[in-house]
Design a protein around this motif. Sequence first.
Motif, PDB file in Angstrom:
ATOM      1  N   ILE A   1       5.020   8.310 -11.073  1.00 47.05           N
ATOM      2  CA  ILE A   1       5.763   7.460 -10.138  1.00 47.05           C
ATOM      3  C   ILE A   1       5.643   8.000  -8.719  1.00 47.05           C
ATOM      4  O   ILE A   1       5.494   7.230  -7.760  1.00 47.05           O
ATOM      5  CB  ILE A   1       7.241   7.361 -10.566  1.00 47.05           C
TER       6      ILE A   1
ATOM      7  N   ARG B   1       3.139   9.568  -7.436  1.00 49.72           N
ATOM      8  CA  ARG B   1       1.813   9.199  -6.911  1.00 49.72           C
ATOM      9  C   ARG B   1       1.738   7.704  -6.611  1.00 49.72           C
ATOM     10  O   ARG B   1       1.183   7.294  -5.583  1.00 49.72           O
ATOM     11  CB  ARG B   1       0.725   9.585  -7.916  1.00 49.72           C
ATOM     12  N   GLN B   2       2.302   6.881  -7.498  1.00 51.46           N
ATOM     13  CA  GLN B   2       2.224   5.434  -7.314  1.00 51.46           C
ATOM     14  C   GLN B   2       2.956   4.968  -6.059  1.00 51.46           C
ATOM     15  O   GLN B   2       2.599   3.940  -5.479  1.00 51.46           O
ATOM     16  CB  GLN B   2       2.811   4.721  -8.538  1.00 51.46           C
ATOM     17  N   THR B   3       3.973   5.690  -5.667  1.00 54.92           N
ATOM     18  CA  THR B   3       4.768   5.273  -4.511  1.00 54.92           C
ATOM     19  C   THR B   3       4.465   6.083  -3.254  1.00 54.92           C
ATOM     20  O   THR B   3       5.176   5.972  -2.254  1.00 54.92           O
ATOM     21  CB  THR B   3       6.272   5.362  -4.840  1.00 54.92           C
ATOM     22  N   GLY B   4       3.418   6.893  -3.308  1.00 56.16           N
ATOM     23  CA  GLY B   4       2.935   7.533  -2.095  1.00 56.16           C
ATOM     24  C   GLY B   4       3.515   8.884  -1.761  1.00 56.16           C
ATOM     25  O   GLY B   4       3.224   9.437  -0.693  1.00 56.16           O
TER      26      GLY B   4
ATOM     27  N   ALA C   1      10.270   3.599  -5.875  1.00 49.65           N
ATOM     28  CA  ALA C   1      10.314   4.629  -6.917  1.00 49.65           C
ATOM     29  C   ALA C   1      11.580   4.501  -7.754  1.00 49.65           C
ATOM     30  O   ALA C   1      11.557   4.710  -8.975  1.00 49.65           O
ATOM     31  CB  ALA C   1      10.229   6.014  -6.279  1.00 49.65           C
TER      32      ALA C   1
ATOM     33  N   ASN D   1       0.811  -1.221   0.000  1.00 49.78           N
ATOM     34  CA  ASN D   1       0.000   0.000   0.000  1.00 49.78           C
ATOM     35  C   ASN D   1       0.845   1.272   0.000  1.00 49.78           C
ATOM     36  O   ASN D   1       0.445   2.285   0.579  1.00 49.78           O
ATOM     37  CB  ASN D   1      -0.922  -0.003   1.226  1.00 49.78           C
ATOM     38  N   LEU D   2       1.982   1.231  -0.664  1.00 48.92           N
ATOM     39  CA  LEU D   2       2.841   2.412  -0.700  1.00 48.92           C
ATOM     40  C   LEU D   2       2.145   3.609  -1.337  1.00 48.92           C
ATOM     41  O   LEU D   2       2.487   4.758  -1.048  1.00 48.92           O
ATOM     42  CB  LEU D   2       4.135   2.099  -1.461  1.00 48.92           C
ATOM     43  N   HIS D   3       1.173   3.348  -2.205  1.00 47.39           N
ATOM     44  CA  HIS D   3       0.479   4.439  -2.892  1.00 47.39           C
ATOM     45  C   HIS D   3      -0.544   5.132  -1.993  1.00 47.39           C
ATOM     46  O   HIS D   3      -1.104   6.157  -2.373  1.00 47.39           O
ATOM     47  CB  HIS D   3      -0.234   3.894  -4.134  1.00 47.39           C
ATOM     48  N   ARG D   4      -0.768   4.582  -0.813  1.00 48.67           N
ATOM     49  CA  ARG D   4      -1.752   5.148   0.108  1.00 48.67           C
ATOM     50  C   ARG D   4      -1.063   5.825   1.295  1.00 48.67           C
ATOM     51  O   ARG D   4       0.099   5.556   1.576  1.00 48.67           O
ATOM     52  CB  ARG D   4      -2.673   4.043   0.630  1.00 48.67           C
TER      53      ARG D   4
ATOM     54  N   HIS E   1       7.474   5.696 -17.105  1.00 50.48           N
ATOM     55  CA  HIS E   1       6.410   6.489 -16.495  1.00 50.48           C
ATOM     56  C   HIS E   1       6.925   7.886 -16.142  1.00 50.48           C
ATOM     57  O   HIS E   1       8.064   8.030 -15.675  1.00 50.48           O
ATOM     58  CB  HIS E   1       5.893   5.820 -15.220  1.00 50.48           C
TER      59      HIS E   1
ATOM     60  N   ARG F   1       9.476   3.682   0.071  1.00 51.55           N
ATOM     61  CA  ARG F   1       8.924   4.430  -1.066  1.00 51.55           C
ATOM     62  C   ARG F   1      10.036   4.783  -2.061  1.00 51.55           C
ATOM     63  O   ARG F   1       9.862   4.652  -3.276  1.00 51.55           O
ATOM     64  CB  ARG F   1       8.250   5.712  -0.574  1.00 51.55           C
TER      65      ARG F   1
END
Length: 341
Positions: A276, A278-281, A262, A217-220, A271, A258
């Motif tokens: 990136i 955002r995807q990794t939080g 990333a 859940n790194l994106h959260r 990407h 993170r």
Amino acid sequence: MRIGFLVYPNCSVMGLAVSSVFEIANVVRGEKAYDIQFLSEKGGPIKTSAGLVFQTQRISGGSIDTLVVDGANDPKPSSPQIISYLKAAERRCRRVAASCTGAFVLGQAGLLDGKRVTTHWLFARTLQEMHPTAHVDDDRIFINDGKIWTSAGMSAGIDLALALVEADFGIDTARSVAKKLVLYHRRSGGQSQFSELLELGPKSDRIQTALDYAKRNLHRPLTVAKLAEAAHLSPRQFSRAFREETGQSPAKAVEAMRVEAARILMEQTRHPIDVIARQTGFADRSRMRRAFIRILGQPPQAIRRNARLETRELRNAEGAKPRLRSPREARKRTTREPIPA
């Protein structure tokens, strides 16, 4: 320029491999740019910890451009002669380097005082305790502070040596040396000694469960409360247990995870940086950039640029090789070629 490797009984064979970087640099440049010498207190044969015996020259007041001190699996106090030689070398040599636990030898000569240095992470705390005026960073591949260069575990000495070659002859020469040694071009000195995704090493299942949750859940948003909930602990209990088991705070560990995730995306995908982040939080690319510089010593763009250069060089090298024919193609070609009379 003369490169001197200072060795002693029971030194590490792996540390001697660092000399190959300078050997291949001579090949790449087509000249004897580096005069490699192995030095010891009394000269003559030296036996390594692996049983390899090789010849050395006796230390003297001769001119050495760069002195590299080898490490050992079990660092021992150095003799007064070695300490005196190193103190003089700091004044005479352009650079003094240490591979792995060779930093302990430099420390005994007072060469680490007030310097930022590193060594193998297993020995970092001991080095700091023995030399409190030094600033020991246990999570760097290598560090350069003035004329003093130090590296982490033995293989990191190769990264340090490539950095020395790059400083002397430029990045193209260093890349060519790395390619001939079948190495990834040198890792940045700011790179971590180990992957945060693999090496946090918690002792309890509860903390491991929280880390697994974080990885997925790194994106959260990953607050202490969320991680504590995953571990079935109160936030206060979780924070205390996490620090005891991993040696760092949950926030620092999550940031490092993170950055690691990333970095992989920067190296392996196209990407955009914003995506990136955002995807990794990371809230935005600016925060990701600051975290990269803090942990890896380089911004995301530099990580991607280096990865692309390496990929391009590998493809060019592969394109220059003759294509291997399949057995079927080989048979067809054989039937078409006339038999010599």
